[in-house]
Write an enzyme that holds these catalytic residues in place. Structure first.
Site, PDB file in Angstrom:
ATOM      1  N   THR A  14       0.810  -1.220   0.000  1.00 33.60           N
ATOM      2  CA  THR A  14       0.000   0.000   0.000  1.00 33.60           C
ATOM      3  C   THR A  14       0.838   1.263   0.000  1.00 33.60           C
ATOM      4  OG1 THR A  14      -0.204  -0.133   2.418  1.00 33.60           O
ATOM      5  CG2 THR A  14      -1.992  -1.075   1.112  1.00 33.60           C
ATOM      6  N   SER A  15       2.057   1.204   0.525  1.00 32.72           N
ATOM      7  CA  SER A  15       2.885   2.406   0.554  1.00 32.72           C
ATOM      8  C   SER A  15       4.355   2.026   0.496  1.00 32.72           C
ATOM      9  CB  SER A  15       2.612   3.238   1.816  1.00 32.72           C
ATOM     10  OG  SER A  15       3.009   2.526   2.980  1.00 32.72           O
ATOM     11  N   GLY A  16       5.165   2.989   0.070  1.00 32.52           N
ATOM     12  CA  GLY A  16       6.600   2.792   0.012  1.00 32.52           C
ATOM     13  C   GLY A  16       7.306   3.832   0.860  1.00 32.52           C
ATOM     14  N   HIS A 239      12.722  -9.821  -1.342  1.00 31.01           N
ATOM     15  CA  HIS A 239      11.345 -10.041  -0.932  1.00 31.01           C
ATOM     16  C   HIS A 239      11.158  -9.473   0.462  1.00 31.01           C
ATOM     17  CE1 HIS A 239       7.795 -12.874   0.082  1.00 31.01           C
ATOM     18  NE2 HIS A 239       7.367 -11.766  -0.512  1.00 31.01           N
ATOM     19  N   ASP A 240      10.154  -8.635   0.645  1.00 34.55           N
ATOM     20  CA  ASP A 240      10.021  -7.921   1.912  1.00 34.55           C
ATOM     21  C   ASP A 240       9.896  -8.855   3.110  1.00 34.55           C
ATOM     22  OD1 ASP A 240       7.425  -8.751   1.258  1.00 34.55           O
ATOM     23  OD2 ASP A 240       6.605  -6.728   1.144  1.00 34.55           O
ATOM     24  N   THR A 241       9.243 -10.003   2.927  1.00 30.82           N
ATOM     25  CA  THR A 241       9.139 -10.931   4.052  1.00 30.82           C
ATOM     26  C   THR A 241      10.491 -11.537   4.398  1.00 30.82           C
ATOM     27  OG1 THR A 241       6.896 -11.455   3.331  1.00 30.82           O
ATOM     28  CG2 THR A 241       7.866 -12.896   4.978  1.00 30.82           C
ATOM     29  N   ASN A 300       0.935 -17.859   3.407  1.00 31.05           N
ATOM     30  CA  ASN A 300       0.383 -16.508   3.284  1.00 31.05           C
ATOM     31  C   ASN A 300      -1.020 -16.476   3.865  1.00 31.05           C
ATOM     32  OD1 ASN A 300       2.191 -14.762   1.235  1.00 31.05           O
ATOM     33  ND2 ASN A 300       2.255 -16.916   0.655  1.00 31.05           N
ATOM     34  N   GLY A 406       4.237  -4.091  11.136  1.00 32.54           N
ATOM     35  CA  GLY A 406       3.295  -3.146  11.728  1.00 32.54           C
ATOM     36  C   GLY A 406       2.392  -3.762  12.774  1.00 32.54           C
TER      37      GLY A 406
END
Length: 490
Positions: A14-16, A239-241, A300, A406
């Site tokens: 949703t955001s960077g 990969h963010d995860t 996931n 988050g």
């Protein structure tokens, strides 16, 4: 120790953000220099990422760092998985990249399985079957006669495409490539049989790089636009995860599971090798690349996506206000399966939740507090369900769950999760993705020499963490039984 500066480009669904990290005597300091939307464009019945706008926002963040007179030692990029950008023979981008939530891949797995059975695809790749996986996106584009794919010289995943624009280099970072369902999980290289079915070869992708390898240097054009000098761009866990898991504050040899909690909830364990067995296929678990030669065995789970979409339909309320409303609502009034297909991308999330409840004989939520409580309780019970699956796969058991991202700030949900799972829940950094990104850069720079050293640095930087102990086990056992009674794939 003299302060050392690094830059993390961290792109979420949703955001960077562009983050300036400082590593010094007191640990790691993180400052968000620039935040921006990762915009989705809806046109002609499809959803695309506005990749040019994302790139421009990254340049603005780098320029803001340069304006402070700071030259970081390196830049690392991470993002969500599976999506990709098509580049032509002249090096230009051919079209906006599809967003993984686009409906064009509905029923795509079944079409692909006509040529390669599900079991064969899973045994090769170890990747959870999900309609938006890159393999199914590419197969759908090929079936639909996509002119951009036909003309594509290179196919780059999102962080690799940004690295291309920043440096001019063509690379495929291993952890982000592992999400595509195009790699052999054991050799960690492209599966040529799968690529052949898509009309592709390894030459369509950049050179494979591992976390901690240097990609290149900011191009002269980017140096001029940002005011930065010839700063190296380093392959992190793209990969963010994978970046988030690198920052789990676990002690060495601890038997733990992690929950990277954000728009998606990713629950899993670290393993030294892929776990590809009949049970992992039946349970649809994925084996994605991690740092230090590890494999992230995980599932996931559709996380705060449900709440994020509901919030667009409500008057503006802060997170504390939403949680207070949920705490005041009646417990266990309504439960849903957060991963039901009806929640993938509905026009109205509140109506999708209400419809699920009506279809399963439950009262539909009627207030904001009831909706939020329904989402949180359902997530906590889904986490228990997935943790039970993980225990059947893990050779070590699970003694503790670390919540990172988050969701680590959501004490209400984390308390319920501890109760639902029956094990302690401990929180890590809310900035775990960017933190893991920076840690890999720090390893490249010689500041740490192992994953264990990274995690010691994380623990030192965090200080004390919040810990939640399970209580009222009988109540949560009854809640879980009720959840299983209304669990549906609607």
């Amino acid at each position: 120790m003299q302060a050392r500066h690094f830059t993390a480009v961290d792109l979420g669904a949703t955001s960077g953000r562009v983050i300036l990290a400082t590593i010094g005597e007191n640990g790691i300091g993180m400052e968000e220099v620039h935040r921006f939307a990762d915009p989705i464009v809806e046109t002609q019945g499809h959803f695309y990422w506005n990749f040019a706008a994302i790139y421009q926002s990254v340049l603005e963040g780098l320029a803001a760092i340069a304006a402070r007179g700071i030259r970081p030692e390196a830049i690392g990029i991470d993002s969500w998985g599976v999506d990709f950008v098509l580049f032509g023979r002249d090096g230009g981008m051919l079209r906006l990249p599809y967003c993984y939530r686009d409906p064009h891949t509905a029923h795509a797995p079944e079409r692909f399985f006509e040529r390669m059975p599900r079991e064969d695809l899973y045994k090769r790749t170890g990747i959870q079957i999900m309609p938006f996986n890159s393999v199914f996106q590419l197969d759908t584009l090929r079936r639909n006669g996509c002119s951009a794919l036909e003309a594509a010289e290179k196919i780059l995943f999102i962080p690799d495409a940004l690295a291309r624009l920043l440096t001019g280099e063509w690379v495929a970072e291993y952890t982000i490539a592992s999400t595509a369902q195009l790699l052999d999980a054991r050799t960690r290289d492209w599966d040529r049989d799968i690529l052949s079915l898509l009309g592709l070869t390894p030459a369509h992708f950049g050179r494979m790089v591992q976390p901690g390898e240097r990609i290149g240097t900011l191009s002269e054009e980017v140096q001029r636009q940002t005011g930065l000098g010839a700063v190296p761009v380093v392959a992190v866990a793209g990969h963010d995860t994978a970046s988030a898991v690198a920052a789990v504050p676990a002690a060495e040899d601890e038997a733990f599971a992690y929950l990277s909690s954000g728009t998606w909830s990713l629950m899993g364990i670290e393993a030294p090798a892929p776990i590809i067995i009949e049970e992992s296929l039946r349970l649809n678990f994925t084996n994605e690349g991690g740092i230090g030669g590890t494999v992230r065995v995980l599932k996931n789970i559709c996380g705060m996506w449900l709440l994020e979409r509901c919030r667009t339909e409500w008057p503006a309320m802060s997170h504390p206000e939403l949680i207070a409303a949920a705490e005041a609502a009646e417990p266990l009034r309504s439960l849903v399966n957060p991963d039901a297909p009806c929640f993938a991308n509905p026009r109205s999330m509140t109506e999708a939740i209400a419809g699920y409840c009506r279809a399963t004989g439950q009262p539909a939520p009627e207030s904001v507090g009831q909706y939020v409580r329904c989402i949180f309780e359902s997530l906590a019970l889904r986490y228990r369900q997935v943790a039970g699956m993980l225990r059947t796969l893990s050779p070590r058991g699970i003694d503790r769950l670390y919540v990172i991202g988050g969701g680590s700030r959501n004490d209400f949900l984390n308390r319920m999760t501890a109760c639902a799972l029956g094990i302690p829940v401990e929180t890590g950094s809310a900035e775990s993705t960017a933190l893991g990104n920076v840690l890999v850069q720090a390893q490249w720079a010689g500041l740490v020499d192992s994953t264990a050293a990274m995690r010691r640095m994380v623990r030192a930087s965090l200080g004390t963490t919040r810990r939640f102990e399970p209580t009222n086990k009988a109540h949560w056992q009854r809640a879980y039984e009720r959840y299983l009674g209304v669990y549906r794939e609607i």
